[in-house]
Design a protein around this motif. Structure first.
Motif, mmCIF file in Angstrom:
data_model
loop_
_atom_site.group_PDB
_atom_site.id
_atom_site.type_symbol
_atom_site.label_atom_id
_atom_site.label_comp_id
_atom_site.label_asym_id
_atom_site.label_seq_id
_atom_site.Cartn_x
_atom_site.Cartn_y
_atom_site.Cartn_z
ATOM 1 N N LYS A 178 -36.917 39.589 12.685
ATOM 2 C CA LYS A 178 -37.301 38.239 13.089
ATOM 3 C C LYS A 178 -36.146 37.930 14.010
ATOM 4 C CE LYS A 178 -37.056 36.804 8.786
ATOM 5 N NZ LYS A 178 -37.177 37.541 7.595
ATOM 6 N N PHE A 179 -34.967 38.670 13.993
ATOM 7 C CA PHE A 179 -33.925 38.071 14.689
ATOM 8 C C PHE A 179 -33.360 39.133 15.988
ATOM 9 C CE2 PHE A 179 -33.535 36.122 10.654
ATOM 10 C CZ PHE A 179 -33.192 34.936 10.972
ATOM 11 N N ARG A 180 -34.465 39.973 16.132
ATOM 12 C CA ARG A 180 -34.181 41.108 17.484
ATOM 13 C C ARG A 180 -34.469 40.233 18.742
ATOM 14 N NH1 ARG A 180 -36.711 46.004 14.167
ATOM 15 N NH2 ARG A 180 -35.509 46.336 12.837
ATOM 16 N N HIS A 181 -33.960 40.878 19.845
ATOM 17 C CA HIS A 181 -34.034 40.509 21.134
ATOM 18 C C HIS A 181 -33.705 39.058 21.426
ATOM 19 C CE1 HIS A 181 -36.429 44.084 21.313
ATOM 20 N NE2 HIS A 181 -37.255 43.588 20.409
ATOM 21 N N GLN A 182 -32.421 38.638 20.737
ATOM 22 C CA GLN A 182 -32.225 37.334 20.885
ATOM 23 C C GLN A 182 -30.692 37.229 21.075
ATOM 24 O OE1 GLN A 182 -33.595 34.241 17.741
ATOM 25 N NE2 GLN A 182 -35.133 35.966 17.144
ATOM 26 N N GLY A 183 -29.974 38.461 21.313
ATOM 27 C CA GLY A 183 -28.477 38.718 21.846
ATOM 28 C C GLY A 183 -27.780 38.889 20.516
ATOM 29 N N TYR A 184 -28.183 38.789 19.413
ATOM 30 C CA TYR A 184 -27.366 38.904 18.192
ATOM 31 C C TYR A 184 -26.455 40.145 18.126
ATOM 32 C CZ TYR A 184 -29.616 34.468 16.822
ATOM 33 O OH TYR A 184 -30.021 33.240 16.744
ATOM 34 N N ALA A 185 -27.317 41.043 18.349
ATOM 35 C CA ALA A 185 -26.768 42.775 18.194
ATOM 36 C C ALA A 185 -25.590 42.665 19.263
ATOM 37 C CB ALA A 185 -28.011 43.873 18.262
ATOM 38 N N LYS A 186 -26.127 42.504 20.360
ATOM 39 C CA LYS A 186 -25.156 42.827 21.496
ATOM 40 C C LYS A 186 -23.838 41.934 21.443
ATOM 41 C CE LYS A 186 -24.338 42.260 26.359
ATOM 42 N NZ LYS A 186 -25.035 41.666 27.803
ATOM 43 N N GLU A 187 -23.872 40.715 20.628
ATOM 44 C CA GLU A 187 -22.837 39.860 20.380
ATOM 45 C C GLU A 187 -21.715 40.599 19.302
ATOM 46 O OE1 GLU A 187 -21.108 35.434 19.242
ATOM 47 O OE2 GLU A 187 -23.242 35.472 19.708
ATOM 48 N N ALA A 188 -22.513 41.040 18.219
ATOM 49 C CA ALA A 188 -21.940 41.788 16.931
ATOM 50 C C ALA A 188 -21.139 42.920 17.555
ATOM 51 C CB ALA A 188 -22.856 42.086 15.948
ATOM 52 N N VAL A 189 -21.939 43.864 18.184
ATOM 53 C CA VAL A 189 -21.251 45.050 18.665
ATOM 54 C C VAL A 189 -20.194 44.798 19.431
ATOM 55 C CG1 VAL A 189 -21.792 46.999 19.933
ATOM 56 C CG2 VAL A 189 -23.571 46.486 18.555
ATOM 57 N N GLY A 190 -19.987 43.696 20.305
ATOM 58 C CA GLY A 190 -18.802 43.224 21.075
ATOM 59 C C GLY A 190 -17.928 42.827 20.289
ATOM 60 N N LEU A 191 -18.098 42.242 19.376
ATOM 61 C CA LEU A 191 -17.025 41.845 18.483
ATOM 62 C C LEU A 191 -16.427 42.846 17.830
ATOM 63 C CD1 LEU A 191 -18.841 38.617 16.622
ATOM 64 C CD2 LEU A 191 -16.658 38.382 18.305
ATOM 65 N N MET A 192 -17.337 43.735 17.191
ATOM 66 C CA MET A 192 -16.812 44.901 16.666
ATOM 67 C C MET A 192 -16.002 45.798 17.452
ATOM 68 S SD MET A 192 -16.402 45.809 13.598
ATOM 69 C CE MET A 192 -17.830 45.459 12.484
ATOM 70 N N ILE A 193 -16.317 45.922 18.822
ATOM 71 C CA ILE A 193 -15.714 46.849 19.756
ATOM 72 C C ILE A 193 -14.261 46.400 19.764
ATOM 73 C CG2 ILE A 193 -15.612 47.511 22.136
ATOM 74 C CD1 ILE A 193 -18.540 47.626 22.038
ATOM 75 N N ASN A 194 -14.357 45.036 20.006
ATOM 76 C CA ASN A 194 -12.921 44.267 20.514
ATOM 77 C C ASN A 194 -12.219 44.417 19.129
ATOM 78 O OD1 ASN A 194 -11.348 42.564 22.084
ATOM 79 N ND2 ASN A 194 -11.640 41.188 20.443
ATOM 80 N N TYR A 195 -12.583 44.143 17.781
ATOM 81 C CA TYR A 195 -11.695 44.518 16.871
ATOM 82 C C TYR A 195 -11.274 45.791 16.591
ATOM 83 C CZ TYR A 195 -10.818 44.969 11.672
ATOM 84 O OH TYR A 195 -10.349 45.179 10.593
ATOM 85 N N GLY A 196 -12.251 46.872 16.968
ATOM 86 C CA GLY A 196 -11.812 48.381 16.706
ATOM 87 C C GLY A 196 -10.715 48.543 17.757
ATOM 88 N N PHE A 197 -10.586 48.215 18.775
ATOM 89 C CA PHE A 197 -9.799 48.572 19.935
ATOM 90 C C PHE A 197 -8.497 47.894 19.923
ATOM 91 C CE2 PHE A 197 -13.137 50.521 22.839
ATOM 92 C CZ PHE A 197 -12.985 51.674 22.447
ATOM 93 N N LYS A 198 -8.654 46.500 19.730
ATOM 94 C CA LYS A 198 -7.431 45.594 19.406
ATOM 95 C C LYS A 198 -6.866 45.702 18.165
ATOM 96 C CE LYS A 198 -8.560 42.689 23.460
ATOM 97 N NZ LYS A 198 -8.527 41.186 23.798
ATOM 98 N N ASN A 199 -7.575 45.559 17.168
ATOM 99 C CA ASN A 199 -6.933 45.403 15.523
ATOM 100 C C ASN A 199 -6.639 46.691 15.090
ATOM 101 O OD1 ASN A 199 -8.680 42.822 16.352
ATOM 102 N ND2 ASN A 199 -7.021 42.246 14.420
ATOM 103 N N LEU A 200 -7.592 47.614 15.221
ATOM 104 C CA LEU A 200 -7.282 49.126 14.575
ATOM 105 C C LEU A 200 -6.723 49.915 15.248
ATOM 106 C CD1 LEU A 200 -10.672 49.354 12.880
ATOM 107 C CD2 LEU A 200 -8.757 48.410 11.946
ATOM 108 N N GLN A 201 -6.702 49.616 16.720
ATOM 109 C CA GLN A 201 -5.936 50.480 17.598
ATOM 110 C C GLN A 201 -6.599 51.625 17.800
ATOM 111 O OE1 GLN A 201 -3.011 49.578 19.448
ATOM 112 N NE2 GLN A 201 -3.706 47.546 18.674
ATOM 113 N N LEU A 202 -7.984 51.815 17.623
ATOM 114 C CA LEU A 202 -8.792 52.923 17.843
ATOM 115 C C LEU A 202 -8.663 53.249 19.437
ATOM 116 C CD1 LEU A 202 -12.201 51.914 16.156
ATOM 117 C CD2 LEU A 202 -10.211 53.203 15.481
ATOM 118 N N THR A 203 -9.073 54.734 19.579
ATOM 119 C CA THR A 203 -9.215 55.089 21.057
ATOM 120 C C THR A 203 -10.446 55.470 21.309
ATOM 121 O OG1 THR A 203 -8.728 57.458 20.181
ATOM 122 C CG2 THR A 203 -6.803 56.141 20.722
ATOM 123 N N GLU A 204 -11.266 55.845 20.274
ATOM 124 C CA GLU A 204 -12.895 55.871 20.614
ATOM 125 C C GLU A 204 -13.795 55.399 19.520
ATOM 126 O OE1 GLU A 204 -12.385 60.515 22.434
ATOM 127 O OE2 GLU A 204 -13.246 60.205 20.133
#
Length: 170
Positions: free
Chosen positions: A97-123
């Motif tokens: 019911k919530f697909r195709h509204q940009g929610y996944a893109k925003e959530a994945v973007g938040l998680m990418i930012n968290y992973g690289f900045k907070n967890l210091q991930l490389t991949e």
């Protein structure tokens, strides 16, 4: 953990998420396209929610306006060896019911930012079912690169599951 975006919040699971969680695990499409567990058994669904609550790296995607769960996002360890410590595999699913509204893109973007900045991930790796082009397109829009396809065959069942793997490097 709590990550706050414009339209979504990534947060820990709560038992009050049960109704929305059951909607996700009772939708066979989520199992077929995203590999999410499937069950129609409410008691087993409750046990699954409890498992997600305790699993390190698993979070709820909720609407920013009312904190209602609309999906799941994970950032899982890929192993404990030295070369894998700074890598994670991401998975996500959004209620239909919530697909195709940009929610996944925003959530994945938040998680990418968290992973690289907070967890210091490389991949960060992500996989999709071979015949699921929508998340593949989303990953590519977020600069993930297609790397390879693999068959995740289940032993002794004769079942084959072709999966595409994508990689994002810092």
């Amino acid at each position: 953990m709590t990550l706050i975006g414009r339209n979504v919040i990534i947060r820990n699971f709560e038992m009050s998420d049960l109704e929305q969680f059951l909607e996700l695990v009772q939708d066979k499409n989520n199992h077929e396209l995203a590999g999410l567990e499937y069950t129609e058994d409410v008691n087993f669904g409750r046990d699954l929610l409890d498992m997600y609550r305790r699993r390190d790296g698993s979070y709820t995607i909720a609407l920013a306006g009312n904190n209602k769960m609309i999906g799941i996002i994970e950032l899982n360890k890929r192993g404990e060896s030295t070369e894998l410590l700074l890598t994670r595999e991401m998975g996500f699913v959004i209620d239909r019911k919530f697909r195709h509204q940009g929610y996944a893109k925003e959530a994945v973007g938040l998680m990418i930012n968290y992973g690289f900045k907070n967890l210091q991930l490389t991949e960060i790796w992500a996989s999709t079912e071979k015949d699921n082009p929508i998340p593949q397109g989303l990953l590519e829009k977020l600069d993930f690169k297609y790397i390879y396809e693999a068959d995740q065959a289940l032993p002794y069942t004769g079942q084959h599951n072709l999966v595409k793997y994508y990689l994002l490097k810092k």
